[in-house]
Design a protein around this motif. Structure first.
Motif: not given
Length: 604
Positions: A143, A147, A181, A185
């Motif tokens: 992830y 980011l 995002v 996530t």
């Protein structure tokens, strides 16, 4: 990487784009205990029985790199993508606002959210998830790629505003933020994981890295999704139970999901047991390949099921050449003679023209697919079609020979292709050893027709994974890719120093250095366009930017795309609410709205 079921893809990494080894044309065989027997041992409850080809690798969402995985059942994000409309919709957050300068996202959580153990789900959990887990350099996770924003590759700042509002402060405008995002996530429980993050193991790394593995007690895994993990029997089944604290309710105020229990049969062998189970009524849903489609299509009415075709998948098969000109410990990663061939654009274009992709579709996919010409997938609104001007390489071996001759290659009296220095053009292509698919030999035959000798090297998935991401000493390989409908999901592939710039990879941190690594002008141009696209909020202009990236990719061919299969699933007619879509990888394509599914058989 785990396996993408239904014989479409086998996966080795998940990094933005998900790269897979090509088992695209192999129906993954499945077996296991009859789930009807399991149901008979328990109280009759509303249930859904599905199947998967491998054991889960972890119950820890942040550490997962494989697909299929369990997390479509167990976790949710601030926002979500509607599988039908492809629009981003509220999930744990009921709304959000973006500031005029495009740098501040403020999300407002729904009221009275709870974890599966009944504890409140709060803004503190959101802040903890991002600051202490996803952006924690001591916790490597995929992830982090999404980011790291823009040219600076800096993380956003995440802070609590009040009891229900959380703010993300971006280092620069970033259009894909909501999709890559907020909607990709999951929020994780601080009260259950804080100690594991802060406590160190004997090796100095966080205990979190060994927390919630598949050896953990499933009932102690705290989740916020529609289902909890009720039990896990290795190589047999996972059982999910409805989360009593899940937030969704239908229009009448009834709690969702409607189905009480989901049984996920784990069936690892390569026989047809799963097909037999489905035909006998033991499975409710079965992802299928082209061969199985022809068999089951004749049985739809009698078997009381329907085959759903979601169209082209969010993925495609490809050939890649190693364009890396670097040296490690003084030794070239690629033989310099072969490197000159591979780095010759004309050579790659000739190879593209030499491959009969339509024959692969007709014979191996039984017509259930189409040629793929773009690194952006067909279901994406950013896909540039050939009708819109995208260059294609339709089968034309004579044109391939013409291109090679113009580029300085020549033929000997045996029809073998030689370079200008008289070296015979011969190289190795890596292909998966298990279930040796029929397509690599076809490619070998196609290239042989233009004088190229191709040596197929069948090796294990772990070997190919190690070569393309660690040792970097490979010549060519055949694989597949699955990705997101937003092109920026592939930024780490197209950034010249991206973590998965596969065809010209720089070593990752901690790996032995490479001397003499360099990139081409077109590589940097594509990266620059991706940065530009991530900042452009005008959709028309953004589509034009990503159209140009596709034109460049097809002109310079770092990936020679092959074919794209259709996503197919057989669904028992007693299962209502399935809205099958190809924009998600397996099994999310049919469970993205699992909270709405019903099993009418349970009413009988």
């Amino acid at each position: 990487m785990g396996f993408m079921n239904s014989g479409i893809f086998r996966k080795i990494f998940r990094r933005g784009w998900i790269f897979t080894l090509l088992a695209f044309w192999v129906m993954v065989g499945l077996n296991g205990c009859n789930p009807n027997n399991f149901k008979a041992k328990a109280a009759q409850v509303s249930q859904l029985v599905i199947t998967n080809g491998s054991n889960p690798k972890t119950f820890n969402y942040a550490l997962s790199q494989e697909s299929p995985n369990i997390f479509g059942f167990t976790y949710e994000t601030l926002a979500t993508v509607n599988g039908v409309t492809k629009k981003i919709e509220p999930a744990l957050a009921e709304s959000w606002e973006l500031s005029e300068d495009k740098l501040h996202y403020v999300f407002t959580l729904r009221e009275n959210l709870r974890w599966s153990d009944g504890a409140p789900l709060t803004v503190d959990d959101v802040v903890f998830s991002f600051n202490d887990i996803y952006m924690n350099k001591a916790i490597p996770n995929y992830y982090q790629d999404n980011l790291r924003i823009g040219l600076s590759k800096a993380f956003p700042q995440v802070r609590k505003l009040d009891s229900r509002r959380v703010e993300f402060i971006l280092p620069e405008p970033f259009v894909p933020f909501l999709g890559l995002v907020a909607a990709s996530t999951a929020v994780l429980p601080e009260h259950a994981l804080r100690q594991a993050v802060e406590t160190k193991r004997s090796d100095g790394r966080p205990v979190f890295l060994s927390t919630w593995g598949t050896d953990a007690d499933p009932k102690k895994i705290i989740v916020n999704g529609p289902y909890t993990i009720d039990s896990y029997a290795t190589s047999e089944r996972l059982v999910f139970r409805r989360n009593p604290y899940y937030w969704r309710k239908d229009a009448r105020g009834n709690p969702q999901p409607y189905i009480e229990r989901v049984i996920w049969q784990i069936v690892e062998s390569t026989d047809n047991t799963a097909l037999l189970q489905f035909r006998s009524g033991g499975l409710d849903i079965l992802e299928i390949g082209p061969g199985t489609f022809q068999l089951l299509k004749r049985e739809e009415k009698r078997g009381n099921f329907t085959i759903k075709n979601a169209g082209p998948s969010s993925g495609a098969s490809f050939i890649a050449f190693n364009l890396n000109k670097g040296r490690r410990n003084g030794k070239p990663l690629v033989d310099p003679v072969k490197s000159r061939w591979f780095n010759n654009v004309a050579f790659r274009q000739a190879v593209a023209y030499a491959i009969n992709r339509q024959a692969i579709i007709d014979n191996d996919l039984r017509g259930l697919g189409e040629t793929q010409n773009s690194p952006v997938f067909v279901p994406s609104p950013y896909y540039l079609s050939p009708k819109e001007g995208l260059k294609v390489y339709d089968y034309n071996p004579e044109k391939a020979k013409e291109i090679l001759l113009k580029a300085g290659f020549k033929y000997d009296n045996k029809g073998r292709l030689l370079d200008a220095d008289g070296n015979q053009v011969r190289f190795t292509m890596l292909a998966p050893a298990s279930n040796r698919p029929s397509v690599p030999p076809k490619i070998k035959q196609n290239l042989g027709a233009i004088g190229i000798t191709l040596d197929l090297q069948y090796v294990g998935f772990d070997v190919i994974g190690g070569k393309i991401s660690n040792t970097l000493d490979w010549e060519s390989y055949i694989g597949a890719v699955v990705g997101n409908i937003d092109p920026h999901d592939g930024y780490n592939v197209w950034a010249v120093e991206g973590s998965f710039h596969l065809f010209n990879q720089k070593p990752a941190k901690g790996q032995p250095p490479i001397e003499g690594w360099e990139y081409a002008e077109w590589e940097k141009k594509i990266e620059d366009l991706f940065i530009e696209g991530s900042r452009e909020f005008d959709e028309t202009k953004r589509k034009a930017i990503y159209a140009e990236t596709q034109r460049l990719a097809q002109e310079y061919l770092p990936f020679i795309h092959l074919v794209n299969s259709f996503d197919l699933v057989a669904v028992r007619n007693t299962i209502e609410g399935i809205q099958y879509t190809s924009i998600f990888p397996s099994p999310t394509g049919y469970i993205w709205n699992i909270y709405e599914l019903k099993n009418t058989k349970d009413k009988a």
